[in-house]
Design a protein around this motif. Sequence first.
Motif, PDB file in Angstrom:
ATOM      1  N   LEU A   1      -1.063  -8.073  -4.273  1.00 37.85           N
ATOM      2  CA  LEU A   1      -2.133  -7.257  -3.797  1.00 37.85           C
ATOM      3  C   LEU A   1      -1.484  -6.035  -3.771  1.00 37.85           C
ATOM      4  N   GLN A   2      -1.738  -4.908  -4.569  1.00 38.11           N
ATOM      5  CA  GLN A   2      -1.352  -3.583  -4.352  1.00 38.11           C
ATOM      6  C   GLN A   2      -2.497  -2.507  -4.439  1.00 38.11           C
ATOM      7  N   GLY A   3      -2.227  -1.378  -3.628  1.00 37.01           N
ATOM      8  CA  GLY A   3      -3.117  -0.473  -3.564  1.00 37.01           C
ATOM      9  C   GLY A   3      -2.463   0.902  -3.516  1.00 37.01           C
ATOM     10  N   SER A   4      -2.755   1.831  -4.334  1.00 42.14           N
ATOM     11  CA  SER A   4      -1.934   2.937  -4.269  1.00 42.14           C
ATOM     12  C   SER A   4      -2.820   4.293  -4.601  1.00 42.14           C
ATOM     13  N   GLY A   5      -2.652   5.544  -3.962  1.00 42.19           N
ATOM     14  CA  GLY A   5      -3.437   6.602  -4.350  1.00 42.19           C
ATOM     15  C   GLY A   5      -3.258   7.099  -5.779  1.00 42.19           C
TER      16      GLY A   5
ATOM     17  N   PHE B   1       0.776  -1.045   0.061  1.00 37.45           N
ATOM     18  CA  PHE B   1      -0.034  -0.001  -0.066  1.00 37.45           C
ATOM     19  C   PHE B   1       1.039   1.192   0.007  1.00 37.45           C
ATOM     20  N   ALA B   2       0.657   2.112  -0.842  1.00 31.20           N
ATOM     21  CA  ALA B   2       1.263   3.475  -1.000  1.00 31.20           C
ATOM     22  C   ALA B   2       0.521   4.470  -1.133  1.00 31.20           C
ATOM     23  N   GLY B   3       0.749   5.740  -0.692  1.00 28.81           N
ATOM     24  CA  GLY B   3      -0.161   6.967  -0.969  1.00 28.81           C
ATOM     25  C   GLY B   3      -0.114   7.523  -2.333  1.00 28.81           C
ATOM     26  N   ILE B   4       1.197   7.273  -2.954  1.00 29.43           N
ATOM     27  CA  ILE B   4       1.118   7.562  -4.323  1.00 29.43           C
ATOM     28  C   ILE B   4       1.479   6.309  -5.353  1.00 29.43           C
ATOM     29  N   GLY B   5       2.466   5.565  -5.021  1.00 27.53           N
ATOM     30  CA  GLY B   5       2.572   4.368  -5.987  1.00 27.53           C
ATOM     31  C   GLY B   5       3.543   3.452  -5.760  1.00 27.53           C
TER      32      GLY B   5
ATOM     33  N   LEU C   1      -3.971  -8.591  -7.891  1.00 23.56           N
ATOM     34  CA  LEU C   1      -5.124  -7.583  -7.624  1.00 23.56           C
ATOM     35  C   LEU C   1      -4.498  -6.188  -7.278  1.00 23.56           C
ATOM     36  N   GLN C   2      -4.771  -5.361  -8.091  1.00 26.46           N
ATOM     37  CA  GLN C   2      -4.512  -4.039  -8.135  1.00 26.46           C
ATOM     38  C   GLN C   2      -5.427  -2.703  -8.064  1.00 26.46           C
ATOM     39  N   ALA C   3      -5.103  -1.861  -7.192  1.00 25.88           N
ATOM     40  CA  ALA C   3      -6.161  -0.688  -7.330  1.00 25.88           C
ATOM     41  C   ALA C   3      -5.320   0.545  -7.307  1.00 25.88           C
ATOM     42  N   ALA C   4      -5.597   1.590  -7.847  1.00 29.04           N
ATOM     43  CA  ALA C   4      -4.952   2.695  -8.109  1.00 29.04           C
ATOM     44  C   ALA C   4      -5.844   3.822  -8.290  1.00 29.04           C
ATOM     45  N   GLY C   5      -5.656   4.973  -7.706  1.00 24.37           N
ATOM     46  CA  GLY C   5      -6.315   5.997  -8.073  1.00 24.37           C
ATOM     47  C   GLY C   5      -6.599   6.575  -9.432  1.00 24.37           C
TER      48      GLY C   5
ATOM     49  N   GLN D   1      -7.902  -5.637 -11.852  1.00 21.79           N
ATOM     50  CA  GLN D   1      -7.425  -4.199 -11.848  1.00 21.79           C
ATOM     51  C   GLN D   1      -8.613  -3.497 -11.863  1.00 21.79           C
ATOM     52  N   ALA D   2      -8.177  -2.357 -10.900  1.00 22.79           N
ATOM     53  CA  ALA D   2      -9.085  -1.200 -10.938  1.00 22.79           C
ATOM     54  C   ALA D   2      -8.334  -0.068 -10.999  1.00 22.79           C
ATOM     55  N   ALA D   3      -8.507   1.243 -11.730  1.00 25.90           N
ATOM     56  CA  ALA D   3      -8.258   2.470 -12.067  1.00 25.90           C
ATOM     57  C   ALA D   3      -9.013   3.474 -12.041  1.00 25.90           C
ATOM     58  N   GLY D   4      -8.772   4.632 -11.422  1.00 27.66           N
ATOM     59  CA  GLY D   4      -9.705   5.816 -11.793  1.00 27.66           C
ATOM     60  C   GLY D   4      -9.529   6.255 -13.061  1.00 27.66           C
ATOM     61  N   VAL D   5      -8.487   5.948 -13.840  1.00 30.92           N
ATOM     62  CA  VAL D   5      -8.247   6.404 -15.223  1.00 30.92           C
ATOM     63  C   VAL D   5      -7.936   5.526 -16.259  1.00 30.92           C
ATOM     64  N   LEU D   6      -6.795   4.679 -15.881  1.00 29.40           N
ATOM     65  CA  LEU D   6      -6.135   3.915 -16.829  1.00 29.40           C
ATOM     66  C   LEU D   6      -5.786   2.713 -16.543  1.00 29.40           C
TER      67      LEU D   6
END
Length: 493
Positions: free
Chosen positions: A171-175, A157-161, A187-191, A204-209
Amino acid sequence: MIQRLLLFSIFCLGLLFSTNQSFAQDNTDYDRLKYRKWRVTLFPPLSTNWTNAPDYTARYSINILGGYHGGLDGGEIGGLINYNKYYAHGFQLAGLVNATGGDMAGINIAGGINLSKDEMSGMQFSGLANISGNDLEGIQGSGLFNIAGDNSSGLQFAGIGNIARGDIEGLQGSGIINAAWGDISGLQAAGVANIAREDVEGLQAAGVLNFAGSDISGLQAAGAANIAFGDIEGLMAAGGVNIARQNASGLFAAGLLNIANDVEGLVFSGGANIAKNLEGVQFASLLNFSEKATGVQIGLINIAKEFEGVPIGFVSLYGNGRKNMDVRFSDGGFTDIGLTLGTYRVYNSAIFGYNTLLDRDVYRIGLAVGLEKNINDSFQNWKNESMYVNQEFSVTHQFEEEWTRKLNLIYSYKFLLGKRFGSGFSLYGGPTFNAQISRVSGSEDYAWYSLWSPEWKGRDYRFWVGFTAGIRLFKQKAIPKFKDEFDNWDIDW
């Protein structure tokens, strides 16, 4: 003292990122380190090992402000900095930085950075970043980044990347971003984005791309786009675009556009589906466009150089399909002109009509979907290549004097018997089964009679049997019997 400590911090970081190859050589000398159970350091070189600290490893290490040692095989606490020249194996806690010129393993907690020249593994938490010159794996949390010089894997988990010069897995999550110079899987999620120079696989889930320099496979959701320079396979949903420079297969949903070289599967788009070859079921609010298409196409406009299957649309224009015009008269006085396109087996007709028998202006527009059959498919003893049967379903919206969206619909099923006179002209006619739903007064004039005329919730319903007769212009051809056509598909009857 503070000034010397800051100089020491800068010196440590400089050593860690220098191009000098001595670390690679030193890392082979683990067994040469001397062992002491305890060590205490105020700041280098004020320690129990004095200036020889880089030659020692210890089980327990206390660095009141900062420490510079050879290795760690146990636990270490530092007020600001814990720095081990060769390796750090064990528990570490530092107010600012845990750093090593070799690999780092264990539980490391730093207010700023956990930093290693080689691999980093275990459980790491930092206020800013976990940075490894080689692989990064384990459970990591940071306020800004998890960065690996090679692969990155685990729970991160990271605030940016989460960023790696190799593969990213787990499993990764980033802002903002998950990015890799290699593959991304897991499993990846990014803002904002999941980005890989090679393949992308997993959920994978991304707010943009979601972007891949090669193939994308799995379940992917993006607010704007899923983009692959290779193939796309799986379930993809994008608020904007799904793009594959090569092939796309699976289930696709895009708010605007699906683009690929070859598309196979179930495809939905709020705008358009564009491909060189399409196979499967495609739905687009506006356009399905391809060179060659097979299957079912549903869209306002369907266009292909070559198409085999079932088209449903206002315009279905195919290079190998029909391009007819129909003029027909039906009971109730409507004369319709239809632009009839599609395949020779299945067609769509855009209908424009006017009632020539009423003493007021009544217009209508509509859409019909029809199936043409060889006469022998419906009447086994009737063999005539110039005869055909059309079964057609249509819906039309009637409006008087000027356009209005007020409910006034007629649904019709037609069974039409036709005969071709040459290749460019035919006559047809037959019974029509009609159902009307209307909120418009005077709409009963559209039918000469009604078998049943209920009223419910302000709507008038009418049911009747009528007729349709018409002519069809431009190129037409005989359709083979269904059995003969299916035999060509190698179906075992």
